[in-house]
Design a protein around this motif. Structure first.
Motif, short mmCIF file in Angstrom:
data_model
loop_
_atom_site.label_atom_id
_atom_site.label_comp_id
_atom_site.label_asym_id
_atom_site.label_seq_id
_atom_site.Cartn_x
_atom_site.Cartn_y
_atom_site.Cartn_z
N ARG A 286 -37.03 1.89 55.96
CA ARG A 286 -37.76 1.61 54.69
C ARG A 286 -37.53 2.65 53.66
N CYS A 318 -44.48 -2.69 62.88
CA CYS A 318 -45.74 -2.67 62.29
C CYS A 318 -46.70 -3.92 62.51
N ASP A 321 -50.60 -2.42 63.84
CA ASP A 321 -51.79 -1.50 63.02
C ASP A 321 -52.46 -2.38 62.11
N CYS A 326 -51.72 0.20 57.88
CA CYS A 326 -50.41 -0.04 57.24
C CYS A 326 -50.40 0.45 55.95
N CYS A 329 -50.17 4.18 55.93
CA CYS A 329 -48.79 4.60 56.13
C CYS A 329 -47.97 4.66 55.44
N MET A 330 -48.07 3.43 54.77
CA MET A 330 -46.85 3.12 53.78
C MET A 330 -47.02 4.04 52.65
N ARG A 333 -45.80 7.65 53.77
CA ARG A 333 -44.28 7.41 54.00
C ARG A 333 -43.60 7.68 52.49
FE1 FES Z 1 -47.26 -0.65 58.82
FE2 FES Z 1 -46.50 1.83 58.81
S1 FES Z 1 -47.77 0.97 60.20
S2 FES Z 1 -46.13 0.29 57.36
#
Ligand code: FES
Ligand code: 5AD
Length: 357
Positions: A286, A318, A321, A326, A329-330, A333
């Protein structure tokens, strides 16, 4: 064809106007890592020009795993008797939206197989219930091929966006991926109807699907130039063990990212998601996609109990989660690579994609 170099083709694409089919094919068929880097840096610059460092997050609700179709590549195909089937009720879907709204999402993407249990009336009721409770949110549908009348009815109920990948623009290749009752021609009809009705339309294709050639991918680029959709979602093909394509190799992250960058240069204004499939074949897929021109992510908002039942391909990322994890996490990241996650509606920067910027 004359011997224009790849670098010249990339420069030409960046200067605007796109390429012809043969030129796309040349670029896709063979390029050096340096040429790919040049393409990515231009794609990054263009995404920056139109959208800055903003990446739009959309909450995805996979509300039914039933499907009447039998697409050869898809884990939800009706012939896959091992697939676990479920459907969410209107109240379940609204509950997902409530959770998503709390997390900040202002776009809900409702996706399902082609499940005939949901009549047009039911879809319209679901859409208008969401719009009534969350008037500041956009509702996107991704529920497959329907008649123009059905699309019109959903639009009237408040759905503003529709995602329907064309899968492959070449009718012969299309026929190798689908059963005889599905046609590339009807797909196109659907997409043009959707655009004509006034939806913001998303289309797209799989990269590295069985029997796909560079010529096919070039035809996909030409189709995108012709349709001029608001969004283009692409991801690598990933085999599903319980389909006839189980033994075919997956598409690669490199190939997918190269196509993302080509799309950004061809349709500079487009919304381009970095898809879950890309995150599945590469742990930082991603992020690589975003750096090469993508600007949307679609984290899952489906209830935990059904996550592992909506499996189009093997090892989907994913699925374990919570929605909140999520989301966090997104965000983390994206921040780590210098981008900002944005949960606003995030409309496409051009309302009418028929008008050149
Ligand atoms: Fe779903 Fe990372 S756990 S985006
Ligand atoms: N691998 C990757 N993508 C897939 N899709 C369906 N099956 C697979 C697979 N095995 C994609 C199709 C579809 C979208 C919802 O998921 O492109 O349009």
């Amino acid at each position: 064809m004359d011997n224009t170099t790849n670098t010249e083709l990339i420069e030409k694409l960046y200067a605007g106007g796109g390429l012809c089919a043969e030129e796309y094919e040349q670029l896709i068929a063979a390029h050096t890592p340096q040429e790919a880097q040049l393409l990515y840096s231009y794609a990054d610059a263009l995404r920056d020009k139109y959208y800055g460092k903003d990446v739009y997050l959309r909450g995805l609700i996979e509300f039914s795993s039933y499907c009447k179709n039998d697409c050869i590549y898809c884990g939800l195909r009706r012939s896959n008797t091992k697939a676990q089937r479920y459907r969410l009720s209107q109240e379940d879907i609204l509950e997902c939206c409530r959770g998503g709204y709390e997390l900040g999402y202002r776009t809900f993407v409702l996706q399902s197989g082609e499940d005939m249990h949901f009549t047009d009336d039911m879809i319209c009721r679901i859409v208008s219930a969401i719009k009534t409770e969350f008037p500041d949110c956009a509702v996107t549908l991704s529920i497959g091929e329907k008649s123009r009348e059905s699309y019109q009815a959903y639009f009237g109920a408040g759905a503003e966006r529709y995602l329907l990948r064309h899968e492959t623009a070449d009718p012969l290749h299309y026929a190798k991926l689908h059963p005889p009752e599905l046609s590339a021609e009807n797909r196109r009809r659907c997409l043009y109807d959707l655009k004509d009705i006034g939806y913001q339309v998303g289309t797209g294709f799989m990269v590295g699907s069985p029997y796909q050639t560079a010529e096919n991918l070039a035809a996909d680029m030409m189709f995108l130039k012709e349709l001029r959709p608001h969004m283009v979602g692409i991801g690598p093909f990933i085999p599903h063990a319980d389909t006839p394509f189980a033994k075919f190799p997956a598409g690669t992250a490199e190939q997918t990212i190269f196509m993302i960058a080509l799309i950004r240069l061809t349709l500079p204004y487009a919304l381009i998601p970095a898809t879950t499939a890309l995150a599945t074949i590469d742990p930082i897929g991603r992020e690589k996609g975003i750096k090469a021109g993508a600007n949307v992510c679609m984290p899952n908002l489906s209830p935990m109990g059904v996550r592992k039942k909506y499996l189009l391909y093997d090892n989907k990322a994913c699925t374990g989660d919570e929605s909140a994890q999520c989301r966090a996490c997104m965000e983390r990241r994206l921040e780590s690579i210098g981008f900002r996650s944005v949960v606003s509606r995030g409309d496409c920067k051009v309302k009418n994609t028929d008008t050149n910027l």
